[in-house]
Write an enzyme that holds these catalytic residues in place. Structure first.
Site, mmCIF file in Angstrom:
data_model
loop_
_atom_site.group_PDB
_atom_site.id
_atom_site.type_symbol
_atom_site.label_atom_id
_atom_site.label_comp_id
_atom_site.label_asym_id
_atom_site.label_seq_id
_atom_site.Cartn_x
_atom_site.Cartn_y
_atom_site.Cartn_z
ATOM 1 N N GLY A 88 8.990 15.652 -21.401
ATOM 2 C CA GLY A 88 10.310 16.146 -21.773
ATOM 3 C C GLY A 88 11.013 16.878 -20.644
ATOM 4 O O GLY A 88 11.036 16.423 -19.496
ATOM 5 N N ASP B 274 9.802 19.468 -34.815
ATOM 6 C CA ASP B 274 11.076 19.137 -34.207
ATOM 7 C C ASP B 274 11.337 20.224 -33.188
ATOM 8 O O ASP B 274 11.229 21.417 -33.496
ATOM 9 C CB ASP B 274 12.212 19.072 -35.235
ATOM 10 C CG ASP B 274 13.419 18.340 -34.648
ATOM 11 O OD1 ASP B 274 13.235 17.221 -34.133
ATOM 12 O OD2 ASP B 274 14.532 18.881 -34.681
ATOM 13 N N SER C 145 4.403 11.636 -35.437
ATOM 14 C CA SER C 145 5.061 11.433 -34.149
ATOM 15 C C SER C 145 4.467 10.195 -33.481
ATOM 16 O O SER C 145 3.288 9.896 -33.651
ATOM 17 C CB SER C 145 4.854 12.646 -33.241
ATOM 18 O OG SER C 145 5.359 12.391 -31.945
#
Length: 206
Positions: free
Chosen positions: A165, A81, A20
């Protein structure tokens, strides 16, 4: 050997690659793995390219990223994910959660889209969940999956400055605060990633 192997484990003290380029994820995973003495190196640090995520589910995308990093470095690689799944939107944005933020990864844009589409749906259902799938892959193609989920509801307007996020618009079950209003160590106790990491430590670390 290749394919899924439910018995293979990492030795404590191993060095792995986190597939990542997200600094927030690197901090989160490093903190969660610290107790095992596992040293985490990031894909950004190793200048690894980001493979295209073309799978239709979390498992497939995690595998694409983990295998690419393992093959490129010769080290075991861990990828995740994850997605924000909203009931009123039939589980969207789901695997497309990052893409809703656009090429600039603008999470304000993504959160506004969730809010606008929920209003347009006409549904009063605020149920939502964060889902994560971890994939640990070795250079020989062996891999393992671990899944975590945290249920709760969408909150509007966004609140809090921690996390990353969609954290500012998600309240987990049993709480009145959003993830973004919690310290990272507190959030990790019951977040989707915290749950998955506890399972990962139990099942995938020797």
């Amino acid at each position: 050997m290749s394919g899924q192997d439910s018995g293979r484990r990492l030795e404590r003290g191993s060095e792995i690659v986190l597939a990542s380029h997200n600094e927030g994820k690197l901090r989160e995973f490093s903190l969660l793995l610290a107790e095992s003495g596992i040293m985490v190196r990031s894909a950004a640090e190793l200048s690894l390219p980001e493979p295209e995520e073309t799978a239709a589910d979390f498992e497939g995308n995690a595998l694409i990223k983990a295998e690419a990093a393992a093959k490129a470095t010769g080290l075991p690689a861990l990828a995740d994910d994850s997605g924000f799944c909203v009931a009123a939107l039939d589980g969207r944005p789901g695997v497309y959660s990052a893409r809703w933020a656009g090429p600039q990864r603008d999470m304000t844009l993504a959160m506004n889209r969730v809010h606008e589409e929920m209003q347009a749906s006409g549904s009063a259902d605020k149920a939502a969940s964060f889902v994560v799938v971890l994939c640990l892959a070795w250079p020989d193609g062996t891999h393992r999956f671990v899944r975590g989920e945290c249920r709760g509801q969408v909150s509007w307007p966004p609140r809090g400055t921690h996390g990353h996020g969609y954290d500012p618009i998600f309240i987990p079950e049993g709480e009145s605060r959003t993830f973004a209003e919690m310290a990272e160590t507190e959030k990790n106790r019951f977040s989707h990633r915290g749950q998955a990491m506890q399972q990962f430590l139990k099942e995938c670390v020797a």
